[in-house]
Motif scaffolding. Sequence first.
Motif, short mmCIF file in Angstrom:
data_model
loop_
_atom_site.label_atom_id
_atom_site.label_comp_id
_atom_site.label_asym_id
_atom_site.label_seq_id
_atom_site.Cartn_x
_atom_site.Cartn_y
_atom_site.Cartn_z
N ARG A 84 2.23 2.32 -3.40
CA ARG A 84 1.31 2.84 -4.41
C ARG A 84 0.27 3.79 -3.82
O ARG A 84 -0.77 4.04 -4.43
CB ARG A 84 0.61 1.68 -5.12
N GLN A 85 0.54 4.34 -2.65
CA GLN A 85 -0.40 5.22 -1.97
C GLN A 85 -0.79 6.41 -2.84
O GLN A 85 0.04 7.07 -3.44
CB GLN A 85 0.22 5.73 -0.67
N SER A 86 -2.08 6.66 -2.91
CA SER A 86 -2.61 7.79 -3.67
C SER A 86 -4.05 8.02 -3.22
O SER A 86 -4.65 7.20 -2.52
CB SER A 86 -2.58 7.51 -5.17
N VAL A 87 -4.62 9.17 -3.64
CA VAL A 87 -6.01 9.47 -3.30
C VAL A 87 -6.95 8.42 -3.89
O VAL A 87 -7.87 7.93 -3.22
CB VAL A 87 -6.39 10.87 -3.80
N GLU A 110 -6.24 5.33 -4.69
CA GLU A 110 -6.05 4.06 -3.98
C GLU A 110 -6.80 4.07 -2.66
O GLU A 110 -7.44 3.08 -2.28
CB GLU A 110 -4.57 3.80 -3.75
N ASP A 111 -6.74 5.20 -1.96
CA ASP A 111 -7.45 5.30 -0.69
C ASP A 111 -8.96 5.16 -0.88
O ASP A 111 -9.63 4.47 -0.11
CB ASP A 111 -7.13 6.64 -0.02
N TYR A 155 0.83 -1.20 0.00
CA TYR A 155 0.00 0.00 0.00
C TYR A 155 0.87 1.26 0.00
O TYR A 155 0.60 2.22 -0.74
CB TYR A 155 -0.92 0.01 1.23
#
Length: 204
Positions: free
Chosen positions: A180-183, A185-186, A177
């Motif tokens: 590749r964390q991003s808006v 992805e969230d 996670y």
Amino acid sequence: MNVLVAALGLVLTFPVIVLIAALIKLTSRGPVFFTQHRVGLDRRALTGAGGNTRRNMDLGGAPFTMYKFRTMRPAGHTGKQVWAQADDERITPLGRVLRRFRLDELPQLFNVLKGDMNVVGPRPEQPDIFVYLREQIESYPRRQRVRPGITGWAQINQGYDTSVDDVRRKVGYDLEYIRRQSVLEDFRIMVRTLPVMMFRRGSR
């Protein structure tokens, strides 16, 4: 985004929160909320400041108080931090329902508003357990590079931790996670959290 989602979540679930609080008071003695110290964001790990890797890891992260609805009968404090057990006799009948649908986590929306947590991120651990797991799993402290969350990629892919092997698998999801964390992805994880709550996967 986290503040907006948490604020909206509190507005939408306010009637449920009030109902749960009233039921807890009516069905068992003790406070409505349960508080527990957890290990949060390690800012030095994020910035690379300090240069002393061992010292950075030993810090663990900024401690904070996490809120939950109380699901157990009050008991004497033993001083030892342990994982919750599914068959713990202290769990109240209402508490079992709250845990099954993960409704006991709703008060953590206040933690998000305070800046202690994000809506999505690795689950925070108790300090003593954190120290133990850090010694068992080399990559464990890397989870502290981001703020802990109410839900996360690990939570929708795996249930509660009961052993070090469970945590080792969960750390793999957490690090995936973080990479590749991003808006987007969230938001994807938030949407996928709803079926986990509704169908009680991994609950206890």
